[in-house]
Design a protein around this motif. Structure first.
Motif, PDB file in Angstrom:
ATOM      1  N   SER A  94      34.736  28.990  27.001  1.00  0.00           N
ATOM      2  CA  SER A  94      34.463  29.311  28.302  1.00  0.00           C
ATOM      3  C   SER A  94      35.532  28.657  29.142  1.00  0.00           C
ATOM      4  CB  SER A  94      33.183  28.646  28.575  1.00  0.00           C
ATOM      5  OG  SER A  94      33.118  27.100  28.099  1.00  0.00           O
ATOM      6  N   GLU A  95      36.090  27.493  28.719  1.00  0.00           N
ATOM      7  CA  GLU A  95      37.313  26.941  29.296  1.00  0.00           C
ATOM      8  C   GLU A  95      38.549  28.041  29.524  1.00  0.00           C
ATOM      9  OE1 GLU A  95      37.049  23.105  30.715  1.00  0.00           O
ATOM     10  OE2 GLU A  95      36.105  24.910  31.117  1.00  0.00           O
ATOM     11  N   GLY A  96      38.639  28.756  28.449  1.00  0.00           N
ATOM     12  CA  GLY A  96      39.670  29.681  28.589  1.00  0.00           C
ATOM     13  C   GLY A  96      39.478  30.904  29.359  1.00  0.00           C
ATOM     14  N   VAL A  97      38.303  31.409  29.535  1.00  0.00           N
ATOM     15  CA  VAL A  97      37.773  32.155  30.634  1.00  0.00           C
ATOM     16  C   VAL A  97      37.779  31.586  31.823  1.00  0.00           C
ATOM     17  CG1 VAL A  97      35.899  33.465  31.763  1.00  0.00           C
ATOM     18  CG2 VAL A  97      36.083  33.381  29.293  1.00  0.00           C
ATOM     19  N   ARG A  98      37.611  30.257  32.234  1.00  0.00           N
ATOM     20  CA  ARG A  98      38.085  29.817  33.627  1.00  0.00           C
ATOM     21  C   ARG A  98      39.335  29.616  33.667  1.00  0.00           C
ATOM     22  NH1 ARG A  98      38.087  24.560  35.891  1.00  0.00           N
ATOM     23  NH2 ARG A  98      38.240  23.457  33.455  1.00  0.00           N
ATOM     24  N   GLY A  99      40.081  29.221  32.662  1.00  0.00           N
ATOM     25  CA  GLY A  99      41.723  28.625  33.078  1.00  0.00           C
ATOM     26  C   GLY A  99      42.269  30.139  33.357  1.00  0.00           C
ATOM     27  N   MET A 100      42.049  31.110  32.682  1.00  0.00           N
ATOM     28  CA  MET A 100      42.753  32.587  32.594  1.00  0.00           C
ATOM     29  C   MET A 100      42.391  33.276  34.213  1.00  0.00           C
ATOM     30  SD  MET A 100      44.901  34.350  31.151  1.00  0.00           S
ATOM     31  CE  MET A 100      45.979  34.829  32.510  1.00  0.00           C
ATOM     32  N   THR A 101      41.223  32.926  34.609  1.00  0.00           N
ATOM     33  CA  THR A 101      40.615  33.491  36.216  1.00  0.00           C
ATOM     34  C   THR A 101      41.665  32.729  36.849  1.00  0.00           C
ATOM     35  OG1 THR A 101      38.586  33.935  34.938  1.00  0.00           O
ATOM     36  CG2 THR A 101      38.934  33.887  37.530  1.00  0.00           C
ATOM     37  N   GLU A 102      41.653  31.561  36.757  1.00  0.00           N
ATOM     38  CA  GLU A 102      42.504  30.696  37.932  1.00  0.00           C
ATOM     39  C   GLU A 102      43.993  30.872  37.811  1.00  0.00           C
ATOM     40  OE1 GLU A 102      43.734  27.710  40.491  1.00  0.00           O
ATOM     41  OE2 GLU A 102      41.893  28.631  40.100  1.00  0.00           O
ATOM     42  N   LEU A 103      44.254  31.134  36.472  1.00  0.00           N
ATOM     43  CA  LEU A 103      45.858  31.464  36.403  1.00  0.00           C
ATOM     44  C   LEU A 103      46.270  32.763  37.133  1.00  0.00           C
ATOM     45  CD1 LEU A 103      48.762  30.587  35.417  1.00  0.00           C
ATOM     46  CD2 LEU A 103      48.109  31.773  33.247  1.00  0.00           C
ATOM     47  N   LEU A 104      45.380  33.601  36.807  1.00  0.00           N
ATOM     48  CA  LEU A 104      45.617  35.137  37.606  1.00  0.00           C
ATOM     49  C   LEU A 104      45.636  34.953  39.127  1.00  0.00           C
ATOM     50  CD1 LEU A 104      43.721  37.410  35.172  1.00  0.00           C
ATOM     51  CD2 LEU A 104      45.909  37.507  35.589  1.00  0.00           C
ATOM     52  N   SER A 105      44.614  34.290  39.479  1.00  0.00           N
ATOM     53  CA  SER A 105      44.380  33.716  41.262  1.00  0.00           C
ATOM     54  C   SER A 105      45.534  33.254  41.598  1.00  0.00           C
ATOM     55  CB  SER A 105      43.229  33.254  41.423  1.00  0.00           C
ATOM     56  OG  SER A 105      43.450  31.642  40.997  1.00  0.00           O
ATOM     57  N   ARG A 106      46.407  32.270  40.802  1.00  0.00           N
ATOM     58  CA  ARG A 106      47.516  31.611  41.172  1.00  0.00           C
ATOM     59  C   ARG A 106      48.796  32.620  41.078  1.00  0.00           C
ATOM     60  NH1 ARG A 106      47.952  25.594  38.314  1.00  0.00           N
ATOM     61  NH2 ARG A 106      45.897  25.107  38.936  1.00  0.00           N
ATOM     62  N   ALA A 107      48.873  33.196  40.124  1.00  0.00           N
ATOM     63  CA  ALA A 107      49.910  34.160  39.484  1.00  0.00           C
ATOM     64  C   ALA A 107      49.710  35.558  39.334  1.00  0.00           C
ATOM     65  CB  ALA A 107      50.963  33.301  38.852  1.00  0.00           C
ATOM     66  N   PRO A 108      49.205  36.560  39.976  1.00  0.00           N
ATOM     67  CA  PRO A 108      48.842  37.662  39.586  1.00  0.00           C
ATOM     68  C   PRO A 108      50.088  38.658  38.942  1.00  0.00           C
ATOM     69  CG  PRO A 108      48.215  37.493  41.918  1.00  0.00           C
ATOM     70  CD  PRO A 108      49.267  36.353  41.451  1.00  0.00           C
ATOM     71  N   HIS A 109      51.340  37.986  38.886  1.00  0.00           N
ATOM     72  CA  HIS A 109      52.515  38.652  38.192  1.00  0.00           C
ATOM     73  C   HIS A 109      52.616  38.203  36.648  1.00  0.00           C
ATOM     74  CE1 HIS A 109      53.762  34.900  40.135  1.00  0.00           C
ATOM     75  NE2 HIS A 109      54.772  34.753  39.090  1.00  0.00           N
ATOM     76  N   VAL A 110      51.672  37.266  36.323  1.00  0.00           N
ATOM     77  CA  VAL A 110      51.809  36.388  34.968  1.00  0.00           C
ATOM     78  C   VAL A 110      51.888  37.556  33.792  1.00  0.00           C
ATOM     79  CG1 VAL A 110      49.553  35.798  34.606  1.00  0.00           C
ATOM     80  CG2 VAL A 110      51.465  34.380  33.493  1.00  0.00           C
ATOM     81  N   ASP A 111      52.797  37.514  33.010  1.00  0.00           N
ATOM     82  CA  ASP A 111      52.968  38.248  31.753  1.00  0.00           C
ATOM     83  C   ASP A 111      53.104  37.787  30.534  1.00  0.00           C
ATOM     84  OD1 ASP A 111      55.410  37.254  31.850  1.00  0.00           O
ATOM     85  OD2 ASP A 111      56.588  39.074  32.211  1.00  0.00           O
ATOM     86  N   GLY A 112      52.898  36.574  30.222  1.00  0.00           N
ATOM     87  CA  GLY A 112      52.844  35.838  29.332  1.00  0.00           C
ATOM     88  C   GLY A 112      51.931  34.691  29.222  1.00  0.00           C
TER      89      GLY A 112
END
Length: 328
Positions: free
Chosen positions: A221-239
């Motif tokens: 669940s923390e992985g889902v939350r963390g990745m959702t937050e990371l995508l909102s901060r940096a939609p261009h993240v590729d790794g």
């Protein structure tokens, strides 16, 4: 024992030597005693024997995690199985104690000070952990899985989290990823803080603190939350380097929901090589943490301290190879 002695025609002292392995007993006397034991149905009183020896023949297995995570995290289960295997070979029982709250810490501390176990294996301890303080004051034989900074003269077994995280991050960068972030779990523990340090070291001047999302623990669940937050901060993240396989599995779920392909759009790596790694789609590239080996080594260290074979604190590091799969 009176009944056995009378039936076998030997002294109680001879019986005691045989049962405790404390001295010579002739083959003839041994056979008579064993036949008498079978006939009268004698069973040694383990409680009385342990009281006389001031031993319980039990070792505590203490996990300082929320109760739900104890059931979810396959690494904890593997560490526990490894510890139990070593204890079983030495004819010791394992007593499992889960510390998920302050009340648990107080209760377990009282139990340990009461002399109900001969030593302890401790998993997931933090800096300034009350259980660590109990170990120091009670002077119980102990081995920690992991290395909180305030252990000082206590034994521990672990892995090089910094080097392992640095190596898998470098491998991820070598696939051509330019915007690499991290879901950093459990930063109040040495494992979490060290994995973040290794990630930062691999990136060097390219490290961007804004691409690091801290989460509370190593859970899906923390992985889902963390990745959702990371995508909102940096939609261009590729790794993405996720601090555990469970966190990485949650990250894959969040990426799927966002319509991002793995590994085509985003490469993902984890840590542990647990059951999560092979059950994910695609399977995870990860660091293999020898969880059962950590449990065995920690339990053997405790047993060696109990027997007197280990008189000085031990620091044991196990190897952590990279396992490369389709997720990156």
């Amino acid at each position: 024992m009176h009944d056995v002695a009378r039936e076998a025609g030997v002294s109680r002292g001879t019986i005691s030597r045989l049962l405790n392995g404390d001295g010579y007993v002739s083959v003839e006397a041994r056979e008579r005693i064993e036949a008498a034991i079978r006939k009268v149905g004698y069973a040694p009183n383990a409680t009385a024997r342990n009281l006389a020896r001031q031993r319980t023949n039990a070792v505590g297995f203490i996990v300082h995690e929320p109760h739900a995570l104890f059931l979810e995290d396959p690494n904890i289960g593997a560490i526990m199985l490894g510890a139990n295997e070593a204890l079983s070979e030495a004819d010791y029982q394992m007593v499992c104690l889960v510390v998920g709250s302050e009340r648990d810490a107080t209760r377990v501390g009282r139990y340990l000070r009461g002399g109900f176990v001969d030593g302890c294996v401790v998993v997931s301890a933090r800096a300034n952990d009350p259980i660590t303080d109990v170990m120091k004051t009670a002077q119980l034989p102990v081995a920690f899985v992991g290395h909180p900074p305030d252990l000082h003269d206590l034994s521990w077994v672990g892995i090089d989290n910094v080097a392992s995280a640095r190596e898998i991050t470098a491998r991820l960068l070598a696939t051509g990823r330019r915007h690499v972030g991290m879901i950093a779990s459990a930063l109040d523990r040495d494992s979490g803080a060290d994995r973040l340090a290794g990630f930062s070291a691999a990136l060097g001047d390219r490290f961007d603190a804004g691409l690091v999302v801290p989460v509370d623990n190593y859970s899906y669940s923390e992985g889902v939350r963390g990745m959702t937050e990371l995508l909102s901060r940096a939609p261009h993240v590729d790794g993405v380097f996720a601090a555990s396989d469970a966190v990485a599995a949650g990250a894959l779920e969040a990426l799927l929901r966002a319509g991002r392909r793995v590994p085509q759009d985003v490469g993902v790596v984890g840590f542990d090589d647990s059951a999560w790694a092979t059950r994910c789609t695609p399977p995870l590239s990860t660091v293999r943490q020898p969880a059962e080996g950590l449990g065995r080594a920690a339990a053997r260290s405790v047993l060696d301290q109990i027997s007197g074979a280990q008189s000085e604190p031990a620091a044991i590091l196990l190897d952590t190879p990279i396992v490369w799969r389709e997720s990156a």
